[in-house]
Design an enzyme around this catalytic site. Structure first.
Site, PDB file in Angstrom:
ATOM      1  N   ARG A 263      -2.920  -6.756   7.813  1.00  0.00           N
ATOM      2  CA  ARG A 263      -3.406  -5.852   6.754  1.00  0.00           C
ATOM      3  C   ARG A 263      -4.610  -6.470   6.079  1.00  0.00           C
ATOM      4  O   ARG A 263      -4.521  -7.011   4.976  1.00  0.00           O
ATOM      5  CB  ARG A 263      -2.281  -5.597   5.785  1.00  0.00           C
ATOM      6  CG  ARG A 263      -1.143  -4.961   6.525  1.00  0.00           C
ATOM      7  CD  ARG A 263      -0.301  -4.186   5.636  1.00  0.00           C
ATOM      8  NE  ARG A 263      -0.006  -2.942   6.282  1.00  0.00           N
ATOM      9  CZ  ARG A 263       0.733  -2.013   5.738  1.00  0.00           C
ATOM     10  NH1 ARG A 263       1.188  -2.161   4.539  1.00  0.00           N
ATOM     11  NH2 ARG A 263       0.981  -0.911   6.399  1.00  0.00           N
TER      12      ARG A 263
ATOM     13  N   GLN B 206      -8.561  -2.220   8.811  1.00  0.00           N
ATOM     14  CA  GLN B 206      -8.150  -0.921   8.263  1.00  0.00           C
ATOM     15  C   GLN B 206      -8.401   0.244   9.220  1.00  0.00           C
ATOM     16  O   GLN B 206      -7.566   1.125   9.348  1.00  0.00           O
ATOM     17  CB  GLN B 206      -8.847  -0.662   6.937  1.00  0.00           C
ATOM     18  CG  GLN B 206      -8.029  -1.211   5.778  1.00  0.00           C
ATOM     19  CD  GLN B 206      -8.678  -0.976   4.438  1.00  0.00           C
ATOM     20  OE1 GLN B 206      -9.706  -0.318   4.346  1.00  0.00           O
ATOM     21  NE2 GLN B 206      -8.080  -1.505   3.403  1.00  0.00           N
TER      22      GLN B 206
ATOM     23  N   ASP C  34      -5.661   0.621  11.752  1.00  0.00           N
ATOM     24  CA  ASP C  34      -4.301   0.604  11.218  1.00  0.00           C
ATOM     25  C   ASP C  34      -3.585   1.941  11.455  1.00  0.00           C
ATOM     26  O   ASP C  34      -3.658   2.861  10.640  1.00  0.00           O
ATOM     27  CB  ASP C  34      -4.375   0.273   9.719  1.00  0.00           C
ATOM     28  CG  ASP C  34      -3.013   0.090   9.104  1.00  0.00           C
ATOM     29  OD1 ASP C  34      -2.004   0.396   9.769  1.00  0.00           O
ATOM     30  OD2 ASP C  34      -2.941  -0.349   7.944  1.00  0.00           O
TER      31      ASP C  34
ATOM     32  N   SER D 106      -0.810   3.159   8.946  1.00  0.00           N
ATOM     33  CA  SER D 106      -1.318   3.838   7.749  1.00  0.00           C
ATOM     34  C   SER D 106      -1.803   5.240   8.060  1.00  0.00           C
ATOM     35  O   SER D 106      -1.513   6.177   7.308  1.00  0.00           O
ATOM     36  CB  SER D 106      -2.460   3.041   7.114  1.00  0.00           C
ATOM     37  OG  SER D 106      -1.954   1.856   6.569  1.00  0.00           O
TER      38      SER D 106
ATOM     39  N   TYR E 235       3.693  -5.846   1.895  1.00  0.00           N
ATOM     40  CA  TYR E 235       4.951  -5.145   2.159  1.00  0.00           C
ATOM     41  C   TYR E 235       5.988  -5.533   1.101  1.00  0.00           C
ATOM     42  O   TYR E 235       5.950  -6.643   0.556  1.00  0.00           O
ATOM     43  CB  TYR E 235       5.500  -5.539   3.535  1.00  0.00           C
ATOM     44  CG  TYR E 235       4.726  -4.974   4.696  1.00  0.00           C
ATOM     45  CD1 TYR E 235       4.723  -3.609   4.947  1.00  0.00           C
ATOM     46  CD2 TYR E 235       3.994  -5.800   5.553  1.00  0.00           C
ATOM     47  CE1 TYR E 235       4.021  -3.084   6.012  1.00  0.00           C
ATOM     48  CE2 TYR E 235       3.287  -5.281   6.621  1.00  0.00           C
ATOM     49  CZ  TYR E 235       3.307  -3.924   6.846  1.00  0.00           C
ATOM     50  OH  TYR E 235       2.610  -3.400   7.902  1.00  0.00           O
TER      51      TYR E 235
HETATM   52  P1  NAD Z   1       5.983   0.576   3.913  1.00  0.00           P
HETATM   53  O1  NAD Z   1       5.829   1.726   4.861  1.00  0.00           O
HETATM   54  O2  NAD Z   1       6.401  -0.757   4.436  1.00  0.00           O
HETATM   55  O3  NAD Z   1       7.037   1.009   2.777  1.00  0.00           O
HETATM   56  C1  NAD Z   1       6.849   2.185   2.014  1.00  0.00           C
HETATM   57  C2  NAD Z   1       7.079   1.882   0.551  1.00  0.00           C
HETATM   58  O4  NAD Z   1       8.473   1.670   0.311  1.00  0.00           O
HETATM   59  C3  NAD Z   1       6.373   0.618   0.030  1.00  0.00           C
HETATM   60  O5  NAD Z   1       5.519   0.948  -1.034  1.00  0.00           O
HETATM   61  C4  NAD Z   1       7.530  -0.286  -0.402  1.00  0.00           C
HETATM   62  O6  NAD Z   1       7.202  -1.072  -1.524  1.00  0.00           O
HETATM   63  C5  NAD Z   1       8.605   0.741  -0.728  1.00  0.00           C
HETATM   64  N1  NAD Z   1       9.979   0.228  -0.818  1.00  0.00           N
HETATM   65  C6  NAD Z   1      10.617  -0.686  -0.046  1.00  0.00           C
HETATM   66  N2  NAD Z   1      11.884  -0.864  -0.460  1.00  0.00           N
HETATM   67  C7  NAD Z   1      12.074  -0.032  -1.527  1.00  0.00           C
HETATM   68  C8  NAD Z   1      13.182   0.267  -2.376  1.00  0.00           C
HETATM   69  N3  NAD Z   1      14.347  -0.348  -2.258  1.00  0.00           N
HETATM   70  N4  NAD Z   1      12.998   1.194  -3.352  1.00  0.00           N
HETATM   71  C9  NAD Z   1      11.810   1.816  -3.527  1.00  0.00           C
HETATM   72  N5  NAD Z   1      10.737   1.600  -2.736  1.00  0.00           N
HETATM   73  C10 NAD Z   1      10.860   0.671  -1.763  1.00  0.00           C
HETATM   74  O7  NAD Z   1       4.653   0.354   3.051  1.00  0.00           O
HETATM   75  P2  NAD Z   1       3.163   0.796   3.388  1.00  0.00           P
HETATM   76  O8  NAD Z   1       2.997   2.242   3.163  1.00  0.00           O
HETATM   77  O9  NAD Z   1       2.838   0.289   4.722  1.00  0.00           O
HETATM   78  O10 NAD Z   1       2.288   0.067   2.278  1.00  0.00           O
HETATM   79  C11 NAD Z   1       2.616  -1.092   1.571  1.00  0.00           C
HETATM   80  C12 NAD Z   1       1.363  -1.584   0.815  1.00  0.00           C
HETATM   81  O11 NAD Z   1       0.394  -2.118   1.705  1.00  0.00           O
HETATM   82  C13 NAD Z   1       0.653  -0.480   0.058  1.00  0.00           C
HETATM   83  O12 NAD Z   1       0.321  -0.948  -1.223  1.00  0.00           O
HETATM   84  C14 NAD Z   1      -0.592  -0.218   0.842  1.00  0.00           C
HETATM   85  O13 NAD Z   1      -1.657   0.253   0.059  1.00  0.00           O
HETATM   86  C15 NAD Z   1      -0.877  -1.586   1.420  1.00  0.00           C
HETATM   87  N6  NAD Z   1      -1.657  -1.491   2.681  1.00  0.00           N
HETATM   88  C16 NAD Z   1      -2.732  -2.324   2.855  1.00  0.00           C
HETATM   89  C17 NAD Z   1      -3.484  -2.223   4.037  1.00  0.00           C
HETATM   90  C18 NAD Z   1      -4.691  -3.087   4.253  1.00  0.00           C
HETATM   91  O14 NAD Z   1      -5.057  -3.826   3.387  1.00  0.00           O
HETATM   92  N7  NAD Z   1      -5.314  -3.016   5.435  1.00  0.00           N
HETATM   93  C19 NAD Z   1      -3.125  -1.330   5.033  1.00  0.00           C
HETATM   94  C20 NAD Z   1      -2.014  -0.515   4.825  1.00  0.00           C
HETATM   95  C21 NAD Z   1      -1.285  -0.621   3.633  1.00  0.00           C
END
Ligand code: NAD
Length: 379
Positions: free
Chosen positions: A121, A126, A129, A132, A227
């Protein structure tokens, strides 16, 4: 390099290649060989791929016989791997934490594989990805399905016949999918609340015009990659207890919570779902990775005895298969452009993206956690 892909099989409709991306791969110097009828799930005729420069061949065996790179949308079956020639590379969603047999077979057959779930990440990654790009469309599609299935309108409406209150939508898990679900529900006029264990998302929730709800579940946090850290069973129990009231007041609950590499956390038990009024809808976007909601079934809609509809649609982005395919194919095209130099895969020692996504090479599983799990279970 010669590039190919499989035809989608239901319920999957998305593809790993679309004509626009075929054209770009050819411009990058690759050859694209595809089986006839490859685009039928998207109603794309062979002619559209041909006009983009692809060579159409009789069937998948003819396409894979010479391919250096096989792009996949869904993890291939172990039998599909028989079609892939020795020395070729398989790239795409491989679901490595759940498809142990496949990962073992890729290593055993000495096939190199690029697993997009393991994409680092970082800013540079990006555009590659795929988790995403697909999560974003899943969040959007989840709201549309809920709006279609629920027995009430989403926006507030003031009419001579009376006033309709806006639908109350509760989004649990505010990552990429959750944010898009919030934005979509807001656009439809719902009143939206959201929760995540990562407190850092509160600002993003507010900026979309939704309310962030907080619960005291003790220490939570996120990994270096962004994550969520896994909660203990006790913490999840506390979370469910405190969430019950918000869930009971919601017309629609959308759950999106994932913990990287693990079974999805159980956010709602039958007790919380039973607290919702009959006719309300729960969409579980984690249905295929263990389920956030007790009673959800991947790919199915289940009505509880209390009249709550639990939707475990899978794969959710397939609802918007054309755009999801374009985004995914673009992700793969950027990956290909980055990781190959003159048809050779860059060394993982020289490139953090190759180091991240290269799952199997030289007959071995490179990901340490997976290697110990899989070699332990298949030997
Ligand atoms: P994910 O698909 O792993 O999980 C979805 C969401 O579920 C997350 O926000 C996580 O915090 C939440 N979650 C986990 N357990 C939980 C619980 N018990 N109760 C409530 N919520 C819970 O996450 P994602 O969509 O892949 O994204 C995670 C973070 O990474 C985001 O902030 C996103 O912006 C960031 N991200 C960064 C990049 C990058 O920098 N290239 C790329 C993708 C995502």
């Amino acid at each position: 390099m010669i590039v190919t892909t499989f035809t989608a099989s239901p319920p999957e409709r998305r593809m790993a290649l679309v004509p626009q991306v075929v054209e770009r791969l050819i411009a990058l110097g690759h050859v694209v060989r595809l089986p006839r009828g490859v685009g039928r799930s998207l109603a794309l005729a062979d002619g559209e791929f041909e006009r983009a420069g692809a060579v159409m061949v009789d069937d998948i065996a003819a396409a894979t016989a010479e391919a250096d790179l096989v792009l996949v949308m869904q993890p291939p079956s172990v039998e599909d791997l028989d079609l892939v020639r020795e020395g070729a590379i398989v790239a795409g969603f491989l679901d490595p934490f759940f498809q142990h047999e496949l990962v073992g077979a890729l290593a055993k057959r000495r096939l190199r594989s690029l697993c997009v779930e393991l994409m680092p990440r970082t800013t540079i990654a990006q555009k590659m990805d795929a988790l995403s790009s697909q999560a974003s469309l899943a969040g959007y599609a989840a709201v549309l399905i809920a709006a279609e299935r629920i027995d009430k309108a989403f926006p507030m409406m003031t009419t001579p016949a009376g006033t309709i209150a806006p639908a109350r939508v509760f989004v649990i898990g505010v990552g990429v999918a959750g944010l898009q679900a919030i934005a979509t529900a807001k656009r439809l006029g719902a009143r939206v609340e959201a929760y995540d264990t990562r407190a850092v998302v509160e600002e993003q929730v507010r900026s979309l015009g939704a309310r962030f709800v907080t619960f005291d579940v003790g220490e939570t946090g996120q990994t270096e990659q962004g994550y969520a850290k896994e909660l203990t069973p006790e913490q999840l129990g506390r979370q469910r207890e405190q969430m019950a009231k918000v869930v009971a007041g919601a017309d629609v609950v959308i759950t999106t919570a994932q913990v990287f590499g693990r079974r999805a956390p159980r956010l709602l038990s039958a007790r919380e779902v039973d607290g919702m009024r009959p006719g309300s809808v729960v969409v579980d976007l984690a249905a295929s990775s263990g389920g956030n909601v007790e009673g959800s079934v991947a790919g199915e809609e289940v009505t509880t005895p209390g009249g709550v509809l639990i939707i475990g649609s899978h794969p959710m982005p397939a609802k918007v298969a054309r755009d999801a395919s374009l985004m995914y194919a673009n992700n793969l095209m950027h990956l290909i452009a980055h990781v190959f130099v003159d048809g050779e895969l860059r060394s993982p020692d020289d490139d953090p993206i190759v180091d991240g996504v290269l799952l199997t090479a030289d007959g071995a599983i490179r990901h340490e956690l997976l290697r110990s799990t899989i070699e332990g279970t298949t030997s």
